[in-house]
Write an enzyme that holds these catalytic residues in place. Sequence first.
Site: not given
Length: 423
Positions: A13, A16, A40-41, A222
């Site tokens: 988080d 990225k 979750g990007h 990650q």
Amino acid sequence: MPVTIVVGAQWGDEGKGKIVDHLSEKVDIVARYQGGANAGHTVVIGETEHVLHLIPSGIFHEHVTCLIGNGVVVDPVALMTEIRQLEKLGIRVAGRLFISHNAHLIMPYHKLLDTIREQTGEKIGTTGRGIGPAYIDKFMRVGIRIVDLLDRDLFMKKLRQNISEKNTILRKIYGETELDADRIAAEYVEFDRQIDPYITDTSLYLQKALRENKSVLAEGAQGALLDVDHGTYPFVTSSNPTSGGACTGLGIPPTAITSVLGVVKAYSTRVGNGPFPTELRDEMGDTLRETGGEYGATTGRPRRCGWFDAIALRHSVMINGISRIAITKLDVLDRLGDIKVCIGYQHGGKLLKSFRSDARTLESLVPVYETFPGWNTPTGDMTSYDRLPLNARRYVEAIGTFTGTEVHMVSVGARRDQTLFMR
Ligand code: GDP
Ligand code: IMO
Ligand code: MG
């Protein structure tokens, strides 16, 4: 051969998604190499926030081809939902997204076992997306790959073998009801029909692209400290987010890699359990969480927040071979008085200057801080690095110096235009 790997340098988080979207403007291919829908990007375009779980963050640039490599574990439900959501927004996915035929599938029993194990065993605080169980099956050599969908008989044989074993575990160990192989098979046959146009040999695709001198961004999910080998084991994810994972997860040689860019948040966060030396369990931690909107993009869980840890980052820089960093969320610190950076750990009367990846030791460390004066000025509208307040630049440059990296970009907001490049 221009391949840049973009890695999360902390506990995930870091931003990225934003950085990869921004850099995608100038590349041909963006490829995910590990993890799955646990990621979750977030990409913010205009006022709209988009959260991607499996599809690479280059998808919002029409000229970019997106790849999901063999190292990713693909959840068909999450994938199809994501494709449909993007198409609804008018983004063309077909012909621009390719998925490795060698990628492993996440099956319903993986998600079920992930959730059950979290309830009964050591709580890692997983995302519940079936990631650990899917990688267990991959390494047990019983996993079902996308290519297996092409041979219906083989697929059914593998599925029945898996379900028979998992049903025994579910019933005998966890007292759960058994799964129905025929129902699952029907779902995956339907998925096969939908996914067919997207499947290819992505390694071969990349080899050809590299020969044609196309530029590639390998997008990590990650972060390095969640790496199964180099992170805070066992409180990690079940893959290699570190740069080495890009070669195995995409089928490209180490000699093809030209640089590794680390995405670094200006403070620290962690979601899920595990050691976190600079965690702030006080009002300052709450301030960072609220100002930074630190709630999980996948699960909505509040993220644990703390000061920047230069020792942890130095470990990450070394393991990944990071030469350049992008510092994100600097604006979140805009209103703080003093800002601290961990530059060592006290442990058993000694001063440690290097990271420890065993969870027990990390839990007992006391961080040693250097204090930086804040800048008390909003930075979100600043249009060049030179315009940042002096104290903000000093903070940024100190992070570069501590970690022996070149600061390449600074992000002062979630939007594309809130990105400053160093001269
Ligand atoms: P990722 O998993 O590394 O892609 O990061 P996430 O998307 O999970 O979390 C990063 C969050 O911070 C998202 O909500 C982004 O929109 C947001 N973000 C990214 N860069 C910045 C920044 O420079 N400032 C602020 N305030 N928010 C940012
Ligand atoms: P992105 O790509 C932050 C964490 C989970 C848990 C541990 C194991 O958005 O940075 P898993 O479901 O992978 O088995 O969970 O890893 N985790 C993440 N934390 N960002 C992520 O992804 C994460 N993906 C997994 O919270 O502690
Ligand atoms: Mg995220």
